[in-house]
Design a protein around this motif. Structure first.
Motif, PDB file in Angstrom:
ATOM      1  N   TYR A  40     -12.292  -4.807   5.438  1.00 29.16           N
ATOM      2  CA  TYR A  40     -11.397  -3.734   5.858  1.00 29.16           C
ATOM      3  C   TYR A  40     -10.367  -4.231   6.890  1.00 29.16           C
ATOM      4  CZ  TYR A  40     -15.106  -0.889   3.809  1.00 29.16           C
ATOM      5  OH  TYR A  40     -16.026  -0.355   2.945  1.00 29.16           O
ATOM      6  N   TYR A  41     -10.426  -5.488   7.271  1.00 26.38           N
ATOM      7  CA  TYR A  41      -9.529  -6.009   8.301  1.00 26.38           C
ATOM      8  C   TYR A  41      -8.174  -6.361   7.701  1.00 26.38           C
ATOM      9  CZ  TYR A  41      -7.678  -8.948  12.014  1.00 26.38           C
ATOM     10  OH  TYR A  41      -6.874  -9.493  12.995  1.00 26.38           O
ATOM     11  N   ASN A  42      -7.104  -5.864   8.357  1.00 24.49           N
ATOM     12  CA  ASN A  42      -5.724  -6.159   7.960  1.00 24.49           C
ATOM     13  C   ASN A  42      -5.159  -7.143   8.986  1.00 24.49           C
ATOM     14  OD1 ASN A  42      -2.980  -6.219   7.365  1.00 24.49           O
ATOM     15  ND2 ASN A  42      -2.906  -4.035   6.858  1.00 24.49           N
ATOM     16  N   LYS A  43      -5.011  -8.378   8.555  1.00 25.50           N
ATOM     17  CA  LYS A  43      -4.600  -9.437   9.484  1.00 25.50           C
ATOM     18  C   LYS A  43      -3.176  -9.242   9.957  1.00 25.50           C
ATOM     19  CE  LYS A  43      -4.448 -14.466   9.918  1.00 25.50           C
ATOM     20  NZ  LYS A  43      -4.667 -15.765   9.249  1.00 25.50           N
ATOM     21  N   ARG A  45      -1.498  -6.470  10.487  1.00 28.02           N
ATOM     22  CA  ARG A  45      -1.371  -5.377  11.458  1.00 28.02           C
ATOM     23  C   ARG A  45      -2.443  -5.437  12.544  1.00 28.02           C
ATOM     24  NH1 ARG A  45       1.721  -0.994   9.491  1.00 28.02           N
ATOM     25  NH2 ARG A  45       0.541   0.354  10.907  1.00 28.02           N
ATOM     26  N   ASP A  46      -3.360  -6.408  12.404  1.00 33.97           N
ATOM     27  CA  ASP A  46      -4.463  -6.572  13.361  1.00 33.97           C
ATOM     28  C   ASP A  46      -5.205  -5.239  13.562  1.00 33.97           C
ATOM     29  OD1 ASP A  46      -6.189  -7.801  15.087  1.00 33.97           O
ATOM     30  OD2 ASP A  46      -4.892  -7.490  16.856  1.00 33.97           O
ATOM     31  N   GLU A  47      -5.645  -4.682  12.447  1.00 34.56           N
ATOM     32  CA  GLU A  47      -6.376  -3.413  12.499  1.00 34.56           C
ATOM     33  C   GLU A  47      -7.339  -3.358  11.319  1.00 34.56           C
ATOM     34  OE1 GLU A  47      -3.410  -0.350  12.147  1.00 34.56           O
ATOM     35  OE2 GLU A  47      -3.259  -0.580   9.961  1.00 34.56           O
ATOM     36  N   PHE A  48      -8.221  -2.388  11.388  1.00 34.68           N
ATOM     37  CA  PHE A  48      -9.178  -2.157  10.303  1.00 34.68           C
ATOM     38  C   PHE A  48      -8.779  -0.855   9.605  1.00 34.68           C
ATOM     39  CE2 PHE A  48     -11.318  -4.693  13.463  1.00 34.68           C
ATOM     40  CZ  PHE A  48     -11.987  -5.643  12.715  1.00 34.68           C
ATOM     41  N   TYR A  49      -8.473  -0.981   8.325  1.00 30.04           N
ATOM     42  CA  TYR A  49      -8.003   0.196   7.572  1.00 30.04           C
ATOM     43  C   TYR A  49      -9.145   0.728   6.698  1.00 30.04           C
ATOM     44  CZ  TYR A  49      -5.554   3.213   4.342  1.00 30.04           C
ATOM     45  OH  TYR A  49      -5.149   4.290   3.595  1.00 30.04           O
ATOM     46  N   PHE A  50      -9.369   2.040   6.815  1.00 27.59           N
ATOM     47  CA  PHE A  50     -10.395   2.723   6.014  1.00 27.59           C
ATOM     48  C   PHE A  50      -9.748   3.918   5.317  1.00 27.59           C
ATOM     49  CE2 PHE A  50     -12.563   0.765   9.593  1.00 27.59           C
ATOM     50  CZ  PHE A  50     -13.614   0.095   8.977  1.00 27.59           C
ATOM     51  N   ASN A  51      -9.936   3.972   4.048  1.00 28.96           N
ATOM     52  CA  ASN A  51      -9.426   5.121   3.274  1.00 28.96           C
ATOM     53  C   ASN A  51     -10.468   6.243   3.296  1.00 28.96           C
ATOM     54  OD1 ASN A  51      -7.831   6.704   1.622  1.00 28.96           O
ATOM     55  ND2 ASN A  51      -8.501   5.698  -0.273  1.00 28.96           N
ATOM     56  N   ARG A  52     -10.694   6.740   4.507  1.00 30.39           N
ATOM     57  CA  ARG A  52     -11.694   7.782   4.709  1.00 30.39           C
ATOM     58  C   ARG A  52     -11.071   8.931   5.489  1.00 30.39           C
ATOM     59  NH1 ARG A  52     -15.647   6.174   1.348  1.00 30.39           N
ATOM     60  NH2 ARG A  52     -16.928   7.791   2.367  1.00 30.39           N
ATOM     61  N   SER A  53     -11.822  10.047   5.569  1.00 29.85           N
ATOM     62  CA  SER A  53     -11.345  11.234   6.262  1.00 29.85           C
ATOM     63  C   SER A  53     -11.361  11.006   7.777  1.00 29.85           C
ATOM     64  CB  SER A  53     -12.209  12.438   5.904  1.00 29.85           C
ATOM     65  OG  SER A  53     -11.876  13.553   6.694  1.00 29.85           O
ATOM     66  N   SER A  54     -10.233  11.271   8.413  1.00 31.01           N
ATOM     67  CA  SER A  54     -10.142  11.085   9.864  1.00 31.01           C
ATOM     68  C   SER A  54     -10.870  12.188  10.620  1.00 31.01           C
ATOM     69  CB  SER A  54      -8.672  11.047  10.298  1.00 31.01           C
ATOM     70  OG  SER A  54      -8.011  12.254   9.927  1.00 31.01           O
ATOM     71  N   SER A  55     -10.886  13.412  10.069  1.00 27.25           N
ATOM     72  CA  SER A  55     -11.562  14.521  10.752  1.00 27.25           C
ATOM     73  C   SER A  55     -13.068  14.295  10.808  1.00 27.25           C
ATOM     74  CB  SER A  55     -11.244  15.839  10.050  1.00 27.25           C
ATOM     75  OG  SER A  55     -11.664  15.808   8.694  1.00 27.25           O
ATOM     76  N   MET A  56     -13.623  13.743   9.743  1.00 28.24           N
ATOM     77  CA  MET A  56     -15.054  13.454   9.749  1.00 28.24           C
ATOM     78  C   MET A  56     -15.362  12.240  10.632  1.00 28.24           C
ATOM     79  SD  MET A  56     -16.184  14.130   5.806  1.00 28.24           S
ATOM     80  CE  MET A  56     -15.631  15.578   4.914  1.00 28.24           C
ATOM     81  N   PHE A  57     -14.441  11.286  10.682  1.00 31.00           N
ATOM     82  CA  PHE A  57     -14.671  10.127  11.531  1.00 31.00           C
ATOM     83  C   PHE A  57     -14.642  10.514  13.002  1.00 31.00           C
ATOM     84  CE2 PHE A  57     -13.143   6.303  13.794  1.00 31.00           C
ATOM     85  CZ  PHE A  57     -14.204   5.468  13.507  1.00 31.00           C
ATOM     86  N   ASP A  58     -13.895  11.552  13.330  1.00 31.81           N
ATOM     87  CA  ASP A  58     -13.872  12.033  14.697  1.00 31.81           C
ATOM     88  C   ASP A  58     -15.256  12.500  15.130  1.00 31.81           C
ATOM     89  OD1 ASP A  58     -12.197  12.713  17.062  1.00 31.81           O
ATOM     90  OD2 ASP A  58     -12.927  14.724  16.623  1.00 31.81           O
ATOM     91  N   ALA A  59     -16.012  13.111  14.178  1.00 33.16           N
ATOM     92  CA  ALA A  59     -17.388  13.510  14.485  1.00 33.16           C
ATOM     93  C   ALA A  59     -18.277  12.289  14.674  1.00 33.16           C
ATOM     94  CB  ALA A  59     -17.934  14.384  13.355  1.00 33.16           C
ATOM     95  N   VAL A  60     -17.973  11.204  13.935  1.00 37.59           N
ATOM     96  CA  VAL A  60     -18.731   9.961  14.097  1.00 37.59           C
ATOM     97  C   VAL A  60     -18.488   9.364  15.480  1.00 37.59           C
ATOM     98  CG1 VAL A  60     -19.011   7.605  13.239  1.00 37.59           C
ATOM     99  CG2 VAL A  60     -18.767   9.501  11.628  1.00 37.59           C
TER     100      VAL A  60
END
Length: 428
Positions: A40-43, A45-60
């Protein structure tokens, strides 16, 4: 301090390294593998990209920050569970305040799956356990004939279903009418009543027979039942599945023993002998199964299927009710029998079996009054018995009613879904 940049469909989250590693996560969790070797690492942009729901990740992230896991509002519980599996967070970390929305949704899905298993959304109908065959181009093929006789969604099937409804209702009405003396005619017999039975009702059946018009109409109805059963049997795609159906067996026994009953009426003198009454009684009991044909009218009724499904789903509660009711009935029967042992009246309980009968009719609030307590201690036991019966019956019935309400509500959703699909197909 090192930070990680997480991109979830354009929403950026920046978290500390220690912030994530403070909690134990599953080994397959993407959060446990935040390094340059991660897929999932984008070299660039130096970030980790996930094609997941951001609202649910906020609960995580909220769980990682506080240690309390909660379901966000307006989020599907089943979808949230999949997100937890992806991020490697066990579901047992969920707080008690969210149990209802999380596990309640799972129960609703299980109930809906069970409903769709018995009443599918497809337009293809089934009769019992028999799958209807595909429609054939030939109008006189066995599959089309079988479809007409079993599927009441087609025009021809509706006509035949209407004929069978009238025939079943008429046959049931005639069976009831045969028990009324006004619809019976006397029989000339010089013999005395041969059976050692003193019942006036049994004597009526011996000295009279049904009116000829009633017998003629009933015979015509039986011919229709016999022809319908035989045609369905020879046209059925699976004769074994057809025979194993409960209603099919009932119909077979009904029209066969109805012919036996007619033959017995015509050959009445053969049965006017002593000792044959038990045989006639058994044949009569089997002959009474013809009234079960009425359930064929409800065979394809959705409401009736929902009722049966509710009872089936409440089998555990009904079993507990039966066991508990039986135990309590025996306890109160013994108590009253011992309490009334010193009395001697016409309503005194002669033995414990009669006491159990009293306990059953008291707990079910029927109260025939054939036996009842006559002492002060007996009155107290009777009051406790009646109150206990009300509580025992009321509590499990609430569960059954709740199941029926759930299935009835979900069936409305199923019908709305079918109407939507049908409307879409017609518009295309």
């Amino acid at each position: 301090m090192k930070y990680f940049t997480l991109n979830l469909r354009g929403t950026i989250f920046v978290v500390e390294e220690d912030f994530i590693h403070d909690y134990e996560l599953k080994t397959n969790s993407p959060l446990a593998q935040l390094n340059e070797s991660s897929k999932y690492y984008n070299k660039d942009r130096d970030e980790f990209y996930f094609n997941r729901s951001s609202s649910m990740f906020d609960a995580v992230l909220d769980y990682l920050a506080t240690g309390s896991l909660h379901i966000p509002g307006n989020i599907c519980a089943e979808r949230f569970q999949k997100e937890l599996e992806f991020w490697g967070i066990p579901t047992y970390k969920l707080e008690k305040c969210c149990w209802r929305s999380f596990y309640g949704s799972a129960e609703d899905v299980a109930t809906l799956d069970k409903l769709l298993c018995h009443i599918p959304c497809e337009s293809l109908r089934t009769n019992g356990t028999i799958q209807l065959p595909e429609r054939s181009e030939s109008g006189c093929s066995k599959s089309n004939v079988y479809r007409i006789l079993t599927d009441n969604t087609t025009n021809s099937g509706k006509v035949w279903y209407g004929i069978m409804c009238v025939t079943i209702l008429l046959s049931t009405f005639l069976f009831v009418v045969m028990t009324v003396p006004a619809f019976r005619v006397p029989v000339d017999t010089t013999k005395s009543y041969p059976y050692s039975v003193t019942s006036n009702t049994a004597l009526m059946y011996y000295i009279t027979r049904p009116h000829y018009a009633v017998v003629a109409i009933d015979t015509a109805c039986n011919v229709i039942f016999m022809v319908d059963w035989l045609v369905r049997f020879f046209c059925a795609p699976s004769k074994l599945a057809f025979i194993r159906s409960f209603l099919t067996c009932v119909e077979l026994i009904s029209w066969v023993f109805q012919w036996i009953g007619l033959w017995m009426e015509l050959q009445r003198e053969l049965f006017a002998v002593e000792g044959i009454y038990p045989v006639l009684f058994i044949i009569t009991l089997i002959y009474c199964l013809r009234v079960l044909r009425i359930f064929r009218l409800l065979n394809n009724n959705v409401g009736f299927k929902i009722l049966l499904l509710s009872l089936k789903s409440s089998a555990r509660e009904l079993f507990l009710l039966t066991v508990g009711f039986s135990c309590v009935a025996v306890v109160f029967a013994l108590l009253l029998y011992m309490a009334e042992m010193g009395t001697d009246t016409d309503v005194t309980l002669p033995n414990v079996f009669v006491s159990i009968w009293w306990a059953v009719v008291t707990m079910t609030t029927v109260g025939y009054g054939d036996y009842y307590p006559t002492t002060a201690q007996g009155y107290c036991i009777g009051c406790l018995c009646a109150l206990t019966g009300i509580l025992l019956i009321a509590l499990p019935m609430a569960v059954t009613s709740s199941n029926f309400s759930d299935y009835y509500t979900f069936n409305k959703y199923r019908e709305r879904y079918m109407k939507t699909v049908e409307k879409t197909e017609n518009s295309d």
